[in-house]
Motif scaffolding. Structure first.
Motif, PDB file in Angstrom:
ATOM      1  N   ALA A 195       0.797  -1.244  -0.086  1.00  0.00           N
ATOM      2  CA  ALA A 195      -0.032   0.055   0.017  1.00  0.00           C
ATOM      3  C   ALA A 195       0.781   1.208  -0.028  1.00  0.00           C
ATOM      4  N   PHE A 196       1.843   1.230   0.896  1.00  0.00           N
ATOM      5  CA  PHE A 196       2.888   2.264   0.832  1.00  0.00           C
ATOM      6  C   PHE A 196       3.412   2.563  -0.362  1.00  0.00           C
ATOM      7  N   GLN A 197       3.872   1.523  -0.994  1.00  0.00           N
ATOM      8  CA  GLN A 197       4.561   1.490  -2.521  1.00  0.00           C
ATOM      9  C   GLN A 197       3.655   2.471  -3.544  1.00  0.00           C
ATOM     10  N   LEU A 198       2.467   2.022  -3.490  1.00  0.00           N
ATOM     11  CA  LEU A 198       1.483   2.343  -4.440  1.00  0.00           C
ATOM     12  C   LEU A 198       1.356   3.765  -4.192  1.00  0.00           C
ATOM     13  N   MET A 199       1.194   4.221  -2.776  1.00  0.00           N
ATOM     14  CA  MET A 199       1.170   5.704  -2.366  1.00  0.00           C
ATOM     15  C   MET A 199       2.465   6.443  -2.858  1.00  0.00           C
ATOM     16  N   ALA A 200       3.589   5.936  -2.943  1.00  0.00           N
ATOM     17  CA  ALA A 200       4.980   6.522  -3.360  1.00  0.00           C
ATOM     18  C   ALA A 200       4.602   6.574  -4.859  1.00  0.00           C
ATOM     19  N   LEU A 201       3.867   5.760  -5.732  1.00  0.00           N
ATOM     20  CA  LEU A 201       4.031   6.331  -6.927  1.00  0.00           C
ATOM     21  C   LEU A 201       2.828   7.305  -7.342  1.00  0.00           C
ATOM     22  N   ARG A 202       2.091   7.540  -6.554  1.00  0.00           N
ATOM     23  CA  ARG A 202       0.931   8.577  -6.988  1.00  0.00           C
ATOM     24  C   ARG A 202       1.408   9.885  -6.264  1.00  0.00           C
ATOM     25  N   VAL A 203       0.915  11.055  -7.057  1.00  0.00           N
ATOM     26  CA  VAL A 203       1.206  12.182  -6.498  1.00  0.00           C
ATOM     27  C   VAL A 203      -0.024  12.989  -6.379  1.00  0.00           C
ATOM     28  N   VAL A 204       0.241  14.202  -5.534  1.00  0.00           N
ATOM     29  CA  VAL A 204      -0.841  14.852  -4.646  1.00  0.00           C
ATOM     30  C   VAL A 204      -1.694  15.707  -5.670  1.00  0.00           C
ATOM     31  N   ASP A 205      -1.388  16.086  -7.016  1.00  0.00           N
ATOM     32  CA  ASP A 205      -1.852  16.925  -7.908  1.00  0.00           C
ATOM     33  C   ASP A 205      -3.507  16.758  -8.064  1.00  0.00           C
ATOM     34  N   ASP A 206      -3.834  15.451  -8.091  1.00  0.00           N
ATOM     35  CA  ASP A 206      -5.326  15.195  -8.297  1.00  0.00           C
ATOM     36  C   ASP A 206      -6.186  15.297  -7.054  1.00  0.00           C
ATOM     37  N   LEU A 207      -5.607  15.275  -5.971  1.00  0.00           N
ATOM     38  CA  LEU A 207      -6.250  15.303  -4.832  1.00  0.00           C
ATOM     39  C   LEU A 207      -6.386  16.815  -4.075  1.00  0.00           C
ATOM     40  N   VAL A 208      -5.702  17.798  -4.930  1.00  0.00           N
ATOM     41  CA  VAL A 208      -5.828  19.144  -4.257  1.00  0.00           C
ATOM     42  C   VAL A 208      -7.291  19.856  -4.408  1.00  0.00           C
ATOM     43  N   GLU A 209      -7.678  20.451  -3.232  1.00  0.00           N
ATOM     44  CA  GLU A 209      -9.129  20.945  -3.329  1.00  0.00           C
ATOM     45  C   GLU A 209      -8.931  22.508  -3.034  1.00  0.00           C
ATOM     46  N   PRO A 210      -9.701  23.218  -3.181  1.00  0.00           N
ATOM     47  CA  PRO A 210      -9.925  24.738  -3.002  1.00  0.00           C
ATOM     48  C   PRO A 210      -9.765  24.960  -1.338  1.00  0.00           C
ATOM     49  N   GLY A 211      -8.739  26.105  -1.059  1.00  0.00           N
ATOM     50  CA  GLY A 211      -8.838  26.444   0.237  1.00  0.00           C
ATOM     51  C   GLY A 211      -7.746  26.627   0.823  1.00  0.00           C
ATOM     52  N   ALA A 212      -7.320  26.814   2.117  1.00  0.00           N
ATOM     53  CA  ALA A 212      -6.136  27.392   2.476  1.00  0.00           C
ATOM     54  C   ALA A 212      -5.973  26.560   3.468  1.00  0.00           C
ATOM     55  N   ALA A 213      -4.519  26.323   4.097  1.00  0.00           N
ATOM     56  CA  ALA A 213      -4.032  25.624   5.244  1.00  0.00           C
ATOM     57  C   ALA A 213      -2.746  26.160   5.871  1.00  0.00           C
ATOM     58  N   PRO A 214      -2.408  25.910   7.165  1.00  0.00           N
ATOM     59  CA  PRO A 214      -1.527  26.731   7.631  1.00  0.00           C
ATOM     60  C   PRO A 214       0.011  25.923   7.211  1.00  0.00           C
ATOM     61  N   GLY A 215       1.094  26.600   7.319  1.00  0.00           N
ATOM     62  CA  GLY A 215       2.330  25.938   7.298  1.00  0.00           C
ATOM     63  C   GLY A 215       2.946  26.149   5.912  1.00  0.00           C
ATOM     64  N   THR A 216       4.143  25.745   5.777  1.00  0.00           N
ATOM     65  CA  THR A 216       4.712  25.561   4.585  1.00  0.00           C
ATOM     66  C   THR A 216       4.105  24.660   3.611  1.00  0.00           C
TER      67      THR A 216
END
Length: 310
Positions: free
Chosen positions: A242-263
């Motif tokens: 499961a972690f190996q598959l997660m390492a192959l996927r990128v966050v781009d398609d999971l981005v949603e509108p809104g703000a979040a704190p931090g870098t």
């Protein structure tokens, strides 16, 4: 394009490679993985005729490599090995320039190529050009070894455990450097490794060798999702899939509108790395940016859900 058709290699009464057929598309990275003695290095060396096949055919761009003199063939194929193999009494520039000089490049072209390659590997030409290998760190020596393999702009690069001697942090950076340069140059790469994580990280396709035979060849996601044999599953490590598959996927398609704190994290960050950052920083959502522009945020819940996907 590289095509291996039914190639075998027998030493004495022992078949080291048995009836392997593979295609490597131009501009792709094939990683060949397996345990010690699986035949992966012999397979690699048959591509540039350092080892001659006992049977079968190797073609590059449709041409049988037996029609080309070995020394001519090798000048058009980069070759990088573990431990870099630099000439100790030649400078960095002289090491990188070996093949271009054999090919008769003029001095100005060689100097420009040396400086360009040093720049690609984030090594200041003025600072590194005249150094001897002994004055370099292990990671720097390995980068120079890869730069030398790329010096004559070969369309094909063969790599045999190129990062095996590096510590984990330097090794990860060297892998990232190689992938970035490959994307920029379009070089076709065949890379041998004993490390499945490295194979998954670098390969567009992965070939798994076991006792001289090719037991599976697939893209990383397909390999993780459906290992063909128990041996492939053991190399993958069943609990880590499961972690190996997660390492192959990128966050781009999971981005949603809104703000979040931090870098912010960068677009293109793997789901696995983003989840780790969320957990370590104790932030339920992370801002995501590209080239300094904020795109939105990705939530921990969305990241965790990726681990449940088949």
């Amino acid at each position: 394009m590289i095509e291996l058709a039914g190639i075998s290699r027998v030493f004495g009464d022992r078949a080291v490679v048995s009836d392997v057929s593979l295609r490597v598309e131009a501009g792709a990275v094939l990683t060949v993985v397996g345990t010690s003695g699986s035949g992966k290095t012999t397979l690699l060396r048959m591509i540039n005729r350092l080892v001659e096949p006992s049977a079968g055919t190797v073609r590059i761009a449709g041409r049988d490599i037996r029609a080309v003199a070995p020394h001519v063939l090798r000048r058009g194929i980069g070759y990088a090995i573990q431990g870099h193999g630099l000439f100790p009494h030649r400078t960095v520039a002289e090491n990188i320039a070996v093949v271009p000089r054999l090919l008769g490049w003029d001095r100005r072209r060689i100097d420009a190529r040396v400086d360009a390659l040093l720049g690609l590997f984030n090594l200041d030409p003025a600072a590194y050009r005249d150094r001897l290998p002994a004055a370099l760190s292990g990671g720097e020596q390995q980068r120079i070894g890869v730069a030398r393999a790329l010096a004559a702009e070969p369309p094909i690069l063969l790599m045999d455990e190129p990062f095996g001697a590096l510590d984990p942090i330097i090794r990860r950076q060297a892998q990232a450097d190689l992938r970035a340069i490959q994307r920029r140059t379009g070089t076709t790469i065949v890379l041998v490794s004993h490390d499945m994580d490295e194979a998954l990280r670098l390969g567009d396709r992965i070939a798994v060798m076991d006792r001289g035979r090719l037991v599976q060849e697939a893209d990383p996601a397909a390999l993780i999702g459906a290992p063909a044999t128990a041996f492939v599953g053991a190399l993958l490590g069943g609990g880590d899939r499961a972690f190996q598959l997660m390492a192959l996927r990128v966050v781009d398609d999971l981005v949603e509108p809104g703000a979040a704190p931090g870098t912010p994290i960068s677009a293109g960050t793997s789901v696995r790395a983003a989840l780790a950052e969320s957990l370590w920083s104790q932030r339920p959502a992370l801002p995501v940016s590209r080239d300094g522009v904020l795109l939105g945020r990705v939530t921990r819940a969305a990241l965790e859900a990726q681990g449940a996907r088949p």
